[in-house]
Scaffold this motif. Structure first.
Motif, PDB file in Angstrom:
ATOM      1  N   SER A  76       0.811  -1.218   0.000  1.00 32.97           N
ATOM      2  CA  SER A  76       0.000   0.000   0.000  1.00 32.97           C
ATOM      3  C   SER A  76       0.844   1.268   0.000  1.00 32.97           C
ATOM      4  CB  SER A  76      -0.922   0.013   1.225  1.00 32.97           C
ATOM      5  OG  SER A  76      -0.165   0.110   2.415  1.00 32.97           O
ATOM      6  N   GLN A  77       2.167   1.134   0.021  1.00 34.55           N
ATOM      7  CA  GLN A  77       3.050   2.301   0.114  1.00 34.55           C
ATOM      8  C   GLN A  77       3.436   2.768  -1.281  1.00 34.55           C
ATOM      9  OE1 GLN A  77       6.020   0.477   2.657  1.00 34.55           O
ATOM     10  NE2 GLN A  77       5.150   1.466   4.467  1.00 34.55           N
ATOM     11  N   ARG A  78       2.552   3.560  -1.884  1.00 33.49           N
ATOM     12  CA  ARG A  78       2.732   3.936  -3.284  1.00 33.49           C
ATOM     13  C   ARG A  78       3.989   4.763  -3.514  1.00 33.49           C
ATOM     14  NH1 ARG A  78      -2.045   6.833  -5.700  1.00 33.49           N
ATOM     15  NH2 ARG A  78      -2.022   7.954  -3.731  1.00 33.49           N
ATOM     16  N   ARG A 177      -3.169  13.009  -3.034  1.00 35.28           N
ATOM     17  CA  ARG A 177      -3.094  11.758  -2.276  1.00 35.28           C
ATOM     18  C   ARG A 177      -1.650  11.295  -2.098  1.00 35.28           C
ATOM     19  NH1 ARG A 177      -8.145  10.819  -5.152  1.00 35.28           N
ATOM     20  NH2 ARG A 177      -6.964  10.105  -6.968  1.00 35.28           N
ATOM     21  N   ASP A 178      -0.835  11.433  -3.148  1.00 31.45           N
ATOM     22  CA  ASP A 178       0.571  11.030  -3.053  1.00 31.45           C
ATOM     23  C   ASP A 178       1.305  11.859  -2.003  1.00 31.45           C
ATOM     24  OD1 ASP A 178       0.370   9.041  -4.918  1.00 31.45           O
ATOM     25  OD2 ASP A 178       1.155  10.232  -6.583  1.00 31.45           O
ATOM     26  N   GLU A 181       0.339  10.776   1.449  1.00 31.55           N
ATOM     27  CA  GLU A 181       0.965   9.503   1.811  1.00 31.55           C
ATOM     28  C   GLU A 181       2.434   9.683   2.171  1.00 31.55           C
ATOM     29  OE1 GLU A 181       0.908   5.016   0.097  1.00 31.55           O
ATOM     30  OE2 GLU A 181       1.524   6.562  -1.329  1.00 31.55           O
ATOM     31  N   PHE A 185       1.353   9.918   5.998  1.00 31.87           N
ATOM     32  CA  PHE A 185       1.053   8.537   6.360  1.00 31.87           C
ATOM     33  C   PHE A 185       2.315   7.683   6.510  1.00 31.87           C
ATOM     34  CE2 PHE A 185      -3.079   9.386   3.898  1.00 31.87           C
ATOM     35  CZ  PHE A 185      -3.694   9.887   5.030  1.00 31.87           C
ATOM     36  N   ASP A 186       3.223   7.754   5.528  1.00 30.04           N
ATOM     37  CA  ASP A 186       4.439   6.937   5.606  1.00 30.04           C
ATOM     38  C   ASP A 186       5.297   7.299   6.822  1.00 30.04           C
ATOM     39  OD1 ASP A 186       3.727   5.471   3.427  1.00 30.04           O
ATOM     40  OD2 ASP A 186       5.128   6.417   2.029  1.00 30.04           O
ATOM     41  N   ILE A 225      -8.564   7.659  -1.297  1.00 28.98           N
ATOM     42  CA  ILE A 225      -7.407   7.819  -0.414  1.00 28.98           C
ATOM     43  C   ILE A 225      -7.421   6.748   0.671  1.00 28.98           C
ATOM     44  CG2 ILE A 225      -8.494   9.457   1.202  1.00 28.98           C
ATOM     45  CD1 ILE A 225      -5.769  10.898   1.294  1.00 28.98           C
ATOM     46  N   CYS A 229      -4.211   4.299   0.394  1.00 34.03           N
ATOM     47  CA  CYS A 229      -3.257   4.565   1.476  1.00 34.03           C
ATOM     48  C   CYS A 229      -3.537   3.737   2.723  1.00 34.03           C
ATOM     49  CB  CYS A 229      -3.270   6.055   1.831  1.00 34.03           C
ATOM     50  SG  CYS A 229      -2.828   7.131   0.450  1.00 34.03           S
TER      51      CYS A 229
END
Length: 253
Positions: A76-78, A177-178, A181, A185-186, A225, A229
Motif C-alpha cells: 500500500s506504500q505507493r 493523495r501522493d 501519503e 502517512f508513511d 485515499i 493509502c
C-alpha cells in the motif's frame, strides 16, 4: 505560469551541512539495497544523481529504517513503490544514485517545538526543482474556496474540480493523495503512530495550488485515499471544503 525552480546541486548540498551516507545498489537478485551507513535518528535525506538532487524526504524516527523501506515497499506504500522503481531503473542503466543526510535540530518558537527536519524538507521542496518529488499543478479551471459544491463520496467527483479537464482533475487528485501519503502517512507508520491529522491548507500550500481548497478536501475525504493509502477517515474538523478544514485518519495495518 509557475516560475521554473533551479536545480539543487551537489555543491550546495554539501555546503549546506549534508553528509554522504551511502548509495543505492542492486543485489544479485536484482533487489534494491542501500549500501552505506545511515543514522538511526530522524533527519532529512536527499537522493543525488549526476551532481544534482532528484528527491528529498524526511524520516520522523530513523533514517536507516526509512531508507530500508524503499528497498522493501509495502503493497500500500505507493511512494515507496514509485521510488523503488525509479531507483532500480537508474541503477539498471548504469547510473549512480548517492544519498546525503542531515539532522537539523528542533527549534523553539513561542513555547512551541518546531521540527527542524520537517522544516528543512519543506523549504527544499519549495525552493528547488526535484524531479522525483511529485509537485502539484494548478487545474485549468479552479473553483474558489467559497464555491458551493455538492458533497461527494468519491474524491474523483467532477464537481470537486470545477470544469477542469478529466485528466487534469485526476492528476491533481493523485498528487494530493501522493503528498498525503509521503508526507504524513508513511512517516507516521515509520514512527509507530496510528493516528494522523492533515490540514487542507498545509497540502494546498505545499503543492503550490491556488484557491483549490474544495479540490484538496474532496481528495482527502474520498474513498480512494482510504483504499490506496490504507487509512480510515475518522473525523473532519471544521467546515467542508475550506482552508481551515482538517481530517483525522486511523492508519490500518
Amino acid at each position: 505560469m509557475t516560475e521554473e525552480l533551479p536545480e539543487l546541486l551537489l555543491s550546495q548540498i554539501a555546503d549546506g551541512g549534508f553528509v554522504h551516507a551511502g548509495r543505492w545498489d542492486l543485489n544479485a537478485q536484482g533487489m534494491l539495497i542501500f549500501a552505506g551507513n545511515a543514522p538511526k535518528h530522524p533527519g532529512v535525506y536527499i537522493f543525488v544523481q549526476a551532481g544534482s538532487a532528484r528527491y528529498v524526504g524526511v524520516a520522523s524516527r530513523s533514517l536507516a529504517r526509512r531508507l530500508y523501506m524503499y528497498g522493501r515497499p509495502g503493497v500500500s506504500q505507493r511512494t515507496n513503490i514509485r521510488l523503488n522503481a525509479a531507483l532500480r531503473d537508474e541503477l539498471a542503466n548504469g547510473n549512480i544514485v548517492d544519498v546525503y543526510v542531515a539532522n537539523p535540530p528542533d527549534l523553539k518558537w513561542n513555547g512551541w517545538t518546531v521540527s527542524g527536519a520537517e522544516g528543512l524538507e519543506a523549504a527544499i521542496i519549495r525552493s528547488f526543482r526535484l524531479p522525483w518529488n511529485q509537485r502539484g499543478t494548478v487545474p485549468a479551471v479552479i473553483p474558489s474556496a467559497s464555491t458551493e459544491l455538492p458533497q461527494a463520496n468519491s474524491s474523483d467527483s467532477t464537481h470537486a474540480f470545477g470544469s477542469a479537464a478529466p485528466d487534469q482533475r485526476t492528476k491533481t487528485a493523485d498528487r494530493i493523495r501522493d503528498y498525503a501519503e509521503s508526507r504524513f502517512f508513511d512517516p507516521a507508520r515509520d514512527a509507530g503512530r496510528s493516528i494522523v491529522e492533515i490540514s487542507a491548507r498545509e497540502i494546498h500550500d505545499a503543492l503550490g495550488l491556488r484557491n483549490a481548497f474544495p479540490s484538496v478536501c474532496q481528495a482527502l475525504s474520498g474513498r480512494k485515499i482510504a483504499e490506496l493509502c490504507r487509512v480510515n477517515l475518522t473525523r473532519r474538523i471544521g467546515p467542508s471544503n475550506s482552508s481551515t478544514t482538517a481530517y483525522v485518519y486511523e492508519l490500518l495495518e
